[in-house]
Design an enzyme around this catalytic site. Structure first.
Site, short mmCIF file in Angstrom:
data_model
loop_
_atom_site.label_atom_id
_atom_site.label_comp_id
_atom_site.label_asym_id
_atom_site.label_seq_id
_atom_site.Cartn_x
_atom_site.Cartn_y
_atom_site.Cartn_z
N ASP A 206 -4.35 -7.33 -4.26
CA ASP A 206 -3.90 -5.80 -3.54
C ASP A 206 -2.85 -5.37 -4.62
O ASP A 206 -1.89 -6.36 -5.11
CB ASP A 206 -3.24 -6.37 -2.21
CG ASP A 206 -2.77 -4.97 -1.46
OD1 ASP A 206 -3.61 -4.50 -0.84
OD2 ASP A 206 -1.75 -4.64 -1.60
N ASP B 81 -5.97 -0.72 -3.29
CA ASP B 81 -5.04 0.40 -3.46
C ASP B 81 -4.26 0.37 -5.06
O ASP B 81 -3.28 1.03 -5.06
CB ASP B 81 -3.94 0.05 -2.43
CG ASP B 81 -3.45 -1.53 -2.25
OD1 ASP B 81 -3.97 -2.17 -3.07
OD2 ASP B 81 -2.60 -1.59 -1.37
N HIS C 127 0.22 -4.31 -3.71
CA HIS C 127 1.54 -4.94 -2.97
C HIS C 127 1.56 -6.46 -3.19
O HIS C 127 0.50 -6.93 -3.01
CB HIS C 127 1.60 -4.39 -1.64
CG HIS C 127 1.62 -2.82 -1.60
ND1 HIS C 127 0.47 -2.17 -1.51
CD2 HIS C 127 2.54 -1.89 -2.03
CE1 HIS C 127 0.75 -0.77 -1.42
NE2 HIS C 127 2.13 -0.85 -1.77
N HIS D 93 1.23 -9.11 4.45
CA HIS D 93 2.83 -9.04 4.50
C HIS D 93 3.36 -9.75 5.85
O HIS D 93 4.68 -9.77 5.73
CB HIS D 93 3.20 -7.54 4.51
CG HIS D 93 2.97 -6.59 3.24
ND1 HIS D 93 3.32 -7.31 2.03
CD2 HIS D 93 2.10 -5.44 3.28
CE1 HIS D 93 2.76 -6.50 1.20
NE2 HIS D 93 2.23 -5.52 1.92
#
Length: 333
Positions: free
Chosen positions: A159, A246, A161, A122
């Site tokens: 991931d 995740d 996200h 990120h």
């Protein structure tokens, strides 16, 4: 596998009840202690110049000063302590080690996996966000290019996200392909299918925002019919996996990837890289349920250690098939 690890990464203190905390690495180590063939390697921290190669130098200086002053909340989610600067450089250095080791011929049971923290995907060019300070996978990719170890690097991010930072850094670049499978509508709410790069990077960003509830069959179909062909056409010298864990029983996602699903994804990536003649390495991203995080990393290790994964008997959802069709049309695959 070889796991890049350093105790310095435990010194990044995010405080009580923060999901990104040192217990993540401790849980991974406990899980791997039950497995055979695990090796640990400690790597040097990344140099400040190496992180400044993908981040704005003013941001890097600002972060260094922020930590030197004691740290605190950079934003509501992203917390620094007096150990964060060294931990972040170490996490980036571990990713560099993984890329170099892969390109130096470490493969099969010696495939490198950097298990550093804080995570990185990120972190955008000029800012920290989403628990991330330096973009570890991006630093590793840039290092491989700058040291003339590779001409083209692909980063595949599984991931849950979207790795908005990695996309941001390489969006107009033709020498790095960024591909992501992520949950649609989840933080940071980026990674739409029509975000495909610009300028020299036109066509080198590949996004598949899957619907909440997607499981093993959806992820495998997305790799087989979308991500895989895009990476194969790009023909990288190095494939870096931004490996978050995740998408299964995680407190902040709704996906249904099983432990066996991570083994199947690993097997697909290994085959894809081998077919492309690309070195490949893994860099830890998210995963905040400690048991599922540890199990996911262990399944990646066991796949390289020789355990054949058990294929799913499910079919992908029609929404996934339609999304992949749209991606193939968008990228002319």
């Amino acid at each position: 596998m070889q796991f890049g690890y350093s105790e310095r990464c435990l010194d990044h203190d995010t405080g009580e009840r923060h999901p990104e905390n040192p217990d993540r690495l401790r849980a991974i180590r406990r899980g791997l202690a039950k497995r055979h063939g695990v090796e640990y390697v400690e790597a040097d921290p990344a140099a400040k110049a190496a992180v400044s190669a993908v981040h704005d130098p003013d941001y890097v200086d600002e972060l260094e000063s922020f930590v030197a002053d004691g740290g605190g909340s950079w934003d509501p989610d992203t917390v620094a302590s007096d150990g964060t600067w060294d931990a972040a450089l170490t996490s980036a250095g571990l990713a560099q080690w993984a890329a170099r080791a892969a390109l130096d011929g470490s493969t099969a049971r010696q495939t490198p996996f950097a298990i550093g923290r804080p995570p990185g995907h990120h972190a955008v060019t000029d800012d920290a966000m989403g628990f991330c300070f330096f973009n570890n996978a991006a630093v590793a990719a840039q290092t491989a290019l700058d040291e003339d170890l590779a001409d083209r690097v692909a980063i595949f991010d599984w991931d849950v996200h979207h790795g908005n930072g990695t996309q941001d850094i390489f969006y107009d670049r033709g020498d790095v392909l960024y591909a992501s499978i992520h949950e649609d509508g989840l933080y940071p709410d980026t990674g739409d299918l029509d975000e495909t790069g610009e300028g020299d990077g036109d066509g080198t960003t590949v996004n598949l925002p899957l619907a909440a509830g997607a499981g093993d069959a959806d992820y495998l179909y997305a790799v087989d019919e979308g991500i895989g062909p895009a990476i194969d056409r790009f023909d990288p010298d190095l494939l870096i996996v931004s490996a978050g864990f995740d998408a299964r029983h995680d407190p902040i996602s709704r996906m249904r990837v099983s432990s066996e699903g991570y083994a199947l994804l690993t097997d697909r990536i290994r085959t894809l890289a081998d077919d492309a003649g690309a070195a490949h390495a893994y860099v830890l991203e998210g995963g905040y349920g400690l048991d599922t995080l540890a199990e996911g990393v262990s399944m990646v290790h066991e796949t390289y250690d020789g355990r054949p994964p058990v294929d799913t008997d499910e079919d992908p959802d029609a929404k996934t098939e339609s999304l992949v069709d749209d991606l193939r049309a968008e990228l002319d695959l």
